[in-house]
Scaffold this active site. Structure first.
Site, PDB file in Angstrom:
ATOM      1  N   LYS A  81     -33.748  14.203 -11.852  1.00 46.66           N
ATOM      2  CA  LYS A  81     -34.360  13.761 -10.197  1.00 46.66           C
ATOM      3  C   LYS A  81     -33.394  12.420  -9.822  1.00 46.66           C
ATOM      4  O   LYS A  81     -33.313  13.046  -8.443  1.00 46.66           O
ATOM      5  CB  LYS A  81     -35.341  13.088 -10.047  1.00 46.66           C
ATOM      6  CG  LYS A  81     -36.926  13.876 -11.166  1.00 46.66           C
ATOM      7  CD  LYS A  81     -37.161  14.495  -9.609  1.00 46.66           C
ATOM      8  CE  LYS A  81     -38.137  15.730  -9.771  1.00 46.66           C
ATOM      9  NZ  LYS A  81     -38.420  16.477  -9.012  1.00 46.66           N
ATOM     10  N   ILE A  90     -48.468  19.737  -9.083  1.00 45.64           N
ATOM     11  CA  ILE A  90     -48.350  19.760  -7.089  1.00 45.64           C
ATOM     12  C   ILE A  90     -47.858  20.699  -6.686  1.00 45.64           C
ATOM     13  O   ILE A  90     -48.460  20.543  -5.200  1.00 45.64           O
ATOM     14  CB  ILE A  90     -47.381  18.799  -7.452  1.00 45.64           C
ATOM     15  CG1 ILE A  90     -47.925  17.323  -7.651  1.00 45.64           C
ATOM     16  CG2 ILE A  90     -46.726  18.472  -6.027  1.00 45.64           C
ATOM     17  CD1 ILE A  90     -46.861  16.632  -8.178  1.00 45.64           C
ATOM     18  N   SER A 132     -39.731  11.525  -7.428  1.00 47.91           N
ATOM     19  CA  SER A 132     -40.212  10.578  -7.699  1.00 47.91           C
ATOM     20  C   SER A 132     -39.928   9.616  -7.642  1.00 47.91           C
ATOM     21  O   SER A 132     -38.822   9.579  -7.341  1.00 47.91           O
ATOM     22  CB  SER A 132     -40.017  11.395  -9.662  1.00 47.91           C
ATOM     23  OG  SER A 132     -40.695  11.135 -10.256  1.00 47.91           O
ATOM     24  N   TYR A 147     -35.537  14.561 -17.975  1.00 43.91           N
ATOM     25  CA  TYR A 147     -36.530  14.603 -16.439  1.00 43.91           C
ATOM     26  C   TYR A 147     -35.610  13.360 -15.292  1.00 43.91           C
ATOM     27  O   TYR A 147     -35.073  13.977 -13.835  1.00 43.91           O
ATOM     28  CB  TYR A 147     -37.839  14.484 -16.823  1.00 43.91           C
ATOM     29  CG  TYR A 147     -38.324  14.375 -15.469  1.00 43.91           C
ATOM     30  CD1 TYR A 147     -38.396  15.869 -14.359  1.00 43.91           C
ATOM     31  CD2 TYR A 147     -38.923  13.520 -14.095  1.00 43.91           C
ATOM     32  CE1 TYR A 147     -39.255  15.384 -13.376  1.00 43.91           C
ATOM     33  CE2 TYR A 147     -39.880  13.247 -13.949  1.00 43.91           C
ATOM     34  CZ  TYR A 147     -40.058  14.029 -12.678  1.00 43.91           C
ATOM     35  OH  TYR A 147     -41.022  14.424 -12.122  1.00 43.91           O
TER      36      TYR A 147
END
Length: 332
Positions: A156, A15, A139, A152
């Site tokens: 986030k 990204i 996310s 992860y």
């Protein structure tokens, strides 16, 4: 964005690389931050080919001093930083019990503390000028955690909490610095080729899968017209709303489908991945799922309609399955 100065972390692939290309097409001058020197050089060449200018800054976002030095270098070359985008991340595919404390610490340091370090570096420059935009790459997993990626998901979640606190402080100070969080669905990026993996199968994004240029456009628009949060794609909308309405049901759905949804049928030996050091290879913006990934977004009205219809049907579906199971037991 023409002639504006932009910094992107995680810019060498995925990204971040797609985002660099998008800003380059608008004529931006871009500071590119990542660990891999060679891939940063490749990204810089793509930026220049598209009409932008680039300075590479090979560093680890967990090193706050290195980020500070990089910001100084970018501003000395291009002028004051207008936009800072925090996109660096690291993940591990494994159950919680199979992840070591050191691995938890490293994934958290990159994905969460890397965002904190980048934000603080940007703030030191933007506060004295009372202007600038900071974009956090979030996310759907910042709201709804899934199995096999606990470090992860937790990072986030932490990023979102940190950003909300900072937003209130900036409002208190009547600051004109703007914050935006762009929450993404499953993206076709190289992370699924180089992430640390202990599952015995190659990982994949949770379908449906989208190409990284879809995310790059959302990030670009968030920098131009900052909003508190941007939910990209109907899977993100459905996930976030579903978590707010019926988190317990989602727990059970993910218990049944969350493993298979993240793994392909292809066998794969355990991989150390890029958690601690960059991996070699010719990785760019897109990952290996081009044949399955979507390049265009679903219209917003259809997105919301799909999300609300799916959420409304979940209790009925779950009740039907429970009734079917009871009837089956009764017949036995």
């Amino acid at each position: 964005m023409q002639q504006q100065t932009v910094v992107i972390t995680g810019a060498s692939a995925g990204i971040g690389r797609a985002t660099a290309r998008r800003f380059a097409a608008a004529g931006a001058r871009i500071g590119l931050i990542a660990r891999g020197h060679d891939r940063l050089e490749q990204t810089a060449a793509e930026v220049r080919d598209r009409g932008g200018d680039a300075a590479i800054c090979p560093l680890d976002v967990t090193d706050a001093d290195a980020l500070e030095a990089a910001a100084q270098d970018v501003e000395s070359r291009f002028g004051p930083i207008d936009v800072w985008i925090n996109g660096a991340m690291a993940t591990i595919f494994a159950p919680v019990a199979d992840i070591t404390p050191l691995e938890f610490a490293r994934a958290t340091a990159v994905t969460y503390l890397g965002t904190v370090n980048g934000t603080l570096t940007a703030l030191r420059r933007m506060k004295s000028r009372d202007r600038g935009v900071i974009v956090q790459v979030g996310s759907a997993l910042a709201y709804r955690s899934i199995p096999l990626q606990a470090p992860y998901c937790a990072a986030k979640h932490a990023m979102l909490g940190f950003t909300d606190s900072l937003r209130s402080e900036l409002l208190h100070d009547r600051s004109r610095i703007r914050l935006a969080v762009v929450h993404l669905p499953g993206m076709n990026t190289p992370q699924f080729q180089w992430a640390r993996n202990r599952m015995g199968h190659r990982p994949q994004p949770v379908p449906p899968i989208f190409e990284p240029e879809f995310a790059a456009e959302a990030i670009f628009q968030a920098a131009r017209h900052p909003r508190r949060e941007v939910w990209v794609g109907w899977p993100t909308v459905k996930t976030i709303l579903g978590q707010r309405v019926m988190p317990g049901i989602l727990d059970r759905i993910l218990a049944r489908k969350g493993y298979d949804g993240q793994l392909t049928d292809a066998a794969m030996a355990s991989s150390e991945g890029n958690l601690f050091v960059p991996v070699a290879g010719d990785f760019a913006a897109r990952g290996p799922f081009a044949g399955r990934a979507r390049e265009h977004p679903v219209p917003v009205r259809r997105t919301l309609q799909q999300a609300l219809t799916t959420i409304a049907a979940l209790p009925q579906r779950l009740g039907w399955r429970r009734a079917s199971a009871r009837n089956g037991q009764a017949r036995q």
